[in-house]
Every structure is written in C-alpha cells, then in structure tokens.
Design a protein around this motif. Sequence first.
Motif, short mmCIF file in Angstrom:
data_model
loop_
_atom_site.label_atom_id
_atom_site.label_comp_id
_atom_site.label_asym_id
_atom_site.label_seq_id
_atom_site.Cartn_x
_atom_site.Cartn_y
_atom_site.Cartn_z
N PRO A 211 33.91 36.30 34.43
CA PRO A 211 34.70 36.35 35.67
C PRO A 211 36.05 37.01 35.45
CG PRO A 211 34.61 34.10 34.78
CD PRO A 211 33.63 34.91 34.00
N LYS A 212 36.39 37.87 36.40
CA LYS A 212 37.65 38.59 36.29
C LYS A 212 38.80 37.69 36.74
CE LYS A 212 35.47 42.35 35.11
NZ LYS A 212 35.55 42.89 33.73
N GLN A 213 39.88 37.73 36.02
CA GLN A 213 41.06 36.96 36.37
C GLN A 213 41.96 37.79 37.29
OE1 GLN A 213 42.96 35.73 32.77
NE2 GLN A 213 41.41 34.22 32.26
N GLU A 214 42.27 37.20 38.46
CA GLU A 214 43.12 37.90 39.41
C GLU A 214 44.57 37.88 38.92
OE1 GLU A 214 42.74 36.34 43.29
OE2 GLU A 214 40.57 36.69 43.42
N VAL A 215 45.19 39.05 39.01
CA VAL A 215 46.58 39.18 38.59
C VAL A 215 47.47 38.90 39.80
CG1 VAL A 215 48.33 40.71 37.62
CG2 VAL A 215 45.93 40.89 36.86
N VAL A 216 48.21 37.80 39.75
CA VAL A 216 49.09 37.42 40.85
C VAL A 216 50.47 38.03 40.61
CG1 VAL A 216 50.13 35.50 42.11
CG2 VAL A 216 47.82 35.26 41.12
#
Length: 290
Positions: A211-216
């Motif tokens: 799963p790709k980690q969303e960059v906040v």
Amino acid sequence: MNRLFFQPHQAGLSKVEAAEHTLRNINPDVRFETHNYNITTMDNFTHFMERVSHGGLENGKPVDLLLCCVDNFEARMAINTACNELSQIWMESGVSENAVSGHIQLIIPGETACFACAPPLVVAANIDEKTLKRDGVCAASLPTTMGVVAGLLVQNVLKYLLGFGTVSHYLGYNAMQDFFPNMAMKPNPQCNDRHCRKQQDEYKRKESERPKQEVVPVEEEVVHEENDWGIELVSEVTEEELKAASGPVPDLVEGITVAYTVPDKDTDTGETVEETEQSLDDLMAQMRKM
C-alpha cells in the motif's frame, strides 16, 4: 581462516575442524556444525542447500543469515546460486590477493545485486581464473587486513540481526590509503542467474502490492500573524532609482536572461559633490558637533 584461528597444536586438522575447536574454547555455549567438503560438487551442493534451508536454530527452519568467507570464485558462485534459488539473505566478504584491500557485501536476492550481477573481469571476459594463479603468491597472507575485514563483517551482521544503525550494502577497505568506499548496487535485469531474475520479478511484484503511503503536506506555521505594532518591510529603493542604477541589457538568444546588469561608467547621473577647501579633519570635527 587458518591465520586467524589455527594454532600449532592443531596441525593435521582441517580448517573447519581447527576453527571449530578454537571457537568452542572461546565460547562453549555456541552450537557448531562442521562440514569439510567442496560445495561446488553436485552432491555436496545439494547437501549445502539442504542445510541452509533447514539448518536454522528452530528445527526445519532456514538459517537467519549466511556468511560467505571462502577464498575462490567458484565457491562464491555456488553460494550465490544456492541463495538466489532459496531466496536466502547472505553477506559476502573477501580479501584481495595482494592482501591490502577487501570488502563486505550484503546480498538480498531480488532487491540488491547478487554476486553474478556484476561479475569480475576474468569471468566477463570468459577467462579461466585458474590461469591467473601465480606461483609463489599466497593470497590474503596479511592477518591484519583479514582482521579488519572480519571485524567489518561481524559489525554489519550485528547491525542487521539486532536492528540498529545503518546496514552497509557494500563496504570496501583499502589499507594503502585507509579508504572505505560505500555504495549500494541494484540487481542486473540481464543477470546470467535465472533465479536472480526470478527473485527480481518477485520483489517488483511485492513492491507493487504494498500500500502506498499518502504524503500529507505540512503547512508552515505563521509566526506573529497579528502584527500589533504594524511593522512592515519595504524597499527604500524606488523603481525609477533601480532602473537608473541598471546598465544596458545585452542582446541574448531566446531563453537566456541576465541575473543583473552593470551600470555604464560613462553615464552622467547629474549628482555631484560640491568641491570645498576644508580638510578631512575639519569635516570630521563638524560631524562630531552634529
């Protein structure tokens, strides 16, 4: 190994037996398993793979990490083939024939370059390495170099198994210049080892399924937003003064600009200083009275 572990009273024993006796005297709580054979033969290679895949501390489990300390290319390639087929993580190490340089290398099948991904020149040129052996030359005959490389290998093993620090993918040692090159090598998609190519495809598949980690985006906190005192930062130079202080812009090709221009020295700005007969001391005295 025979220069670091061998003792005179062990004459007649094989290298693995002598090493096992010495290490057992150092730490009798460690469990040893010795096999004195050539792993490049078919029968011994099969047994070697069986012990790697089922010789862990837990019965039937693979080993946690394999360390390679052999002294020839054929044995390294055999270990490389076995680890690629079994997806076994291992660390390769060695000392050069002139005994003043060495290296350690962490090899994770599919993720990093295996030993066959970047073969030595003698193999890339299809030259038999046995023809390069020189009479009277004893490879790696300087115990200090071997001690340094062995220490680097053990340090890297501890960091990997205990999970601290940065584990080196490749760390070299040049004793002549005290130089320690450090790098990471990606696997070669055209590696001659088919199991290496298979492990590369498996690694890419696992990476794509992760799963790709969303960059906040992090908003920068505004400091002193109220500005109760009405402080403002303004330029004291007007646009007209800025243009007057700029020099002519040269003709340039499209896409190229100048960072700044130099005023023309011959340009008369009209501002002059009135001549006076007063000396510098008199002018400084007037300034002190102001």
